[in-house]
Design an enzyme around this catalytic site. Structure first.
Site, PDB file in Angstrom:
ATOM      1  CB  CYS A  82      32.964  27.567  48.172  1.00 41.44           C
ATOM      2  SG  CYS A  82      34.092  26.583  49.184  1.00 41.44           S
ATOM      3  CB  CYS A  85      30.727  24.018  50.562  1.00 37.99           C
ATOM      4  SG  CYS A  85      30.699  25.836  50.547  1.00 37.99           S
ATOM      5  CB  CYS A 114      34.069  29.641  51.213  1.00 32.78           C
ATOM      6  SG  CYS A 114      32.571  28.842  51.847  1.00 32.78           S
ATOM      7  CB  CYS A 117      34.690  25.896  53.310  1.00 35.79           C
ATOM      8  SG  CYS A 117      33.264  25.013  52.733  1.00 35.79           S
ATOM      9  CB  CYS A 140      35.156  44.311  30.909  1.00 33.44           C
ATOM     10  SG  CYS A 140      36.104  45.304  32.067  1.00 33.44           S
ATOM     11  CG  HIS A 167      34.419  48.833  29.755  1.00 32.90           C
ATOM     12  ND1 HIS A 167      34.275  47.551  30.240  1.00 32.90           N
ATOM     13  CD2 HIS A 167      33.570  48.923  28.694  1.00 32.90           C
ATOM     14  CE1 HIS A 167      33.374  46.902  29.521  1.00 32.90           C
ATOM     15  NE2 HIS A 167      32.936  47.722  28.575  1.00 32.90           N
ATOM     16  CG  ASP A 184      30.967  46.024  25.805  1.00 29.51           C
ATOM     17  OD1 ASP A 184      31.177  44.878  26.242  1.00 29.51           O
ATOM     18  OD2 ASP A 184      31.143  47.055  26.477  1.00 29.51           O
TER      19      ASP A 184
END
Length: 491
Positions: A82, A85, A114, A117, A140, A167, A184
């Site tokens: 967040c 916070c 969040c 909040c 990725c 991917h 990768d």
């Protein structure tokens, strides 16, 4: 997006990597002199260990680049903390991109919400590699996009790989081996093309490579189950795909010299032979995915092999004395966790990469790199209650038995985590401490084989898998993490 649109879009996108100003900007963020020096040193070590070494500077450089990119440069995002916070967030309904976000190719903006909040933290999925040099984070798509640019910035011939099962990664061309190598950056792996099908359990269909000069259908490099893959390739007719790729390549290559066209054709012919050659998985291709949260990987079905409890007995490695070790009557080997390599000191200091390359068995364990804390260790796979690992030494085939044994092993536990180290020889089992001290075991004298084993268990809560660790060290550590010294005697 249809397959034709994907072909066009990616083929156009990779031209960004050829922008010389952008390459210069990328090079300014890369410690290229340090990486080049480390690559030269690695190549020299390899050549000294094996005068017939077939690896070249490209492979050594890309290994250093992969390590730096994963450990020091880019970070993985599941959910951002967040912005108010700093607490955990969850995925909410997507947000509309701003004009500035669209300028950098963020067609999608995730809403990391969040619940404390009631605040939304924006996560634009930038597609512009220049912007990614600044944000240095993503999943990725962002990783492969930025890493491919970095490869081109260092003069490596690279191409962007798109997989229809969601991917993306990179390939680099090895001049010394005359072939393309899978890389990768998310996983920090090189030349493990069967990782996705065998390790992650992916049901591959279309895997396409895009470079500045051509598109290539490289699906067959990444599969050892060609009939299954072929049965899934139903989006378009094969003849249409071939005709379309040939048309795109002909248009792109109009301005190339005859020599360059001939070189590309020769490379393609070499690839075609590779595609149809039978392939068997290597040990490094058997594991599930490491990047991303466990929940995310489970949702994608990419944890299959990492979470199975099957022993790797069929792939087992056994330390048997080499000719040099027979003459010296000594077997001395150690493992370095930061370098992720074994050094067989007693056999011309041979280097063997990868933690699992010399294992007798493994069950529900993996090598964890903590990029934020700059630490590395071997731990249980997430969700498993017990992890096991072992190394085997067999001297009978060489006509020897153990004279003396000294072993150093290091392990760390947190909360209620447990690590149990043991030595097994015949019917005898001896437990010992993994406190990092070199310990001797006179009772093993006269035995002809030895198994060193560790079992990881215990821990508390969702992170219990982290509460028992082997070989925990800083990524810049120099000490060995595990060492075995065995003096040999004639049987």
């Amino acid at each position: 997006m249809g397959l034709f649109a994907t072909l066009q879009s990616n083929f156009q996108h990779v031209l960004q990597y050829e922008n010389l100003e952008l390459q210069l900007k990328a090079r300014s963020t890369i410690p290229h002199q340090e990486l080049s020096a480390a690559a030269q040193h690695k190549l020299k070590e390899l050549e000294e260990a094996d005068p017939e070494c077939k690896l070249g500077i490209e492979e050594c450089l890309v290994l250093e680049l992969l390590r730096w990119f994963k450990q020091d440069f880019f970070s993985w995002v599941d959910c951002l903390p967040c912005s108010q916070c700093g607490g955990p967030t969850k995925h909410g309904q997507g947000l509309s991109p701003t004009a500035e976000e669209l300028r950098w190719g963020a067609q999608r903006v995730e809403n990391h919400y969040c619940q404390s909040c009631r605040l939304s933290t924006r996560f634009p999925r930038y597609n512009n590699p220049e912007k990614l040099l600044e944000t240095r984070r993503g999943r990725c798509g962002e990783w492969a996009n930025c890493f491919t640019l970095c490869c081109r910035a260092l003069g490596l011939e690279a191409r962007y790989i798109w997989d229809s099962t969601d991917h993306v990664w990179t390939e680099i061309y090895s001049v010394s081996q005359h072939r393309w190598l899978h890389c990768d950056s998310c996983e920090n792996v090189c030349d493990k093309p069967l990782l996705y099908e065998v390790g992650w359990g992916k049901k591959l269909a279309y895997v396409l490579a895009f470079s500045k000069d051509q598109v290539v259908d490289v699906t067959w490099r990444y599969s050892c189950k060609h009939p299954e893959v072929l049965s899934r390739r139903t989006r378009v007719q094969e003849a249409w795909l071939l005709h379309t790729i040939n048309g795109l390549n002909a248009a792109r290559q109009q301005s190339l010299s005859p020599d360059r066209k001939r070189e590309l054709t020769e490379r393609l012919l070499v690839e075609l032979v590779e595609f149809i050659s039978p392939k068997n998985p290597k040990p490094g291709e058997l594991g599930g995915r490491n990047s991303g949260s466990l929940a995310w990987r489970i949702a994608r079905g990419e944890t299959r092999a990492a979470d199975t409890k099957a022993s790797t007995q069929a792939e087992a490695f056994v330390f048997i004395p080499t000719e040099e070790e027979k003459k010296a009557r000594l077997l001395h080997v150690y493992y370095s966790a930061p370098k992720d390599q074994y050094c067989r000191v007693s056999s011309s200091s041979e280097i063997i990469p990868n933690w699992d390359q010399c294992l007798w068995t493994k069950e529900s364990v993996f090598r964890k790199v903590e990029d934020d804390w700059k630490m590395v260790y071997i731990a249980r796979t997430e969700g498993s209650s017990v992890g096991k690992i072992s190394w085997k030494f067999d001297f009978a085939p060489a006509g020897f038995k153990i004279g003396s044994v000294s072993i150093m092993a290091s392990s760390h536990t947190f909360h209620s985590g447990k690590v149990c180290w043991s030595l097994q020889s015949g019917q005898m089992t001896t437990e010992f401490s993994g406190d990092g001290r070199l310990q001797s075991f006179p009772s093993l004298s006269g035995s002809s084989e030895l198994i060193v084993a560790a079992e990881l268990s215990g821990g508390e809560g969702e992170t219990s898998w982290q509460h028992s660790q082997l070989f925990r060290q800083g990524l810049n550590g120099q000490e060995s993490s595990f060492e075995v010294i065995i003096q040999l005697q004639d049987l």
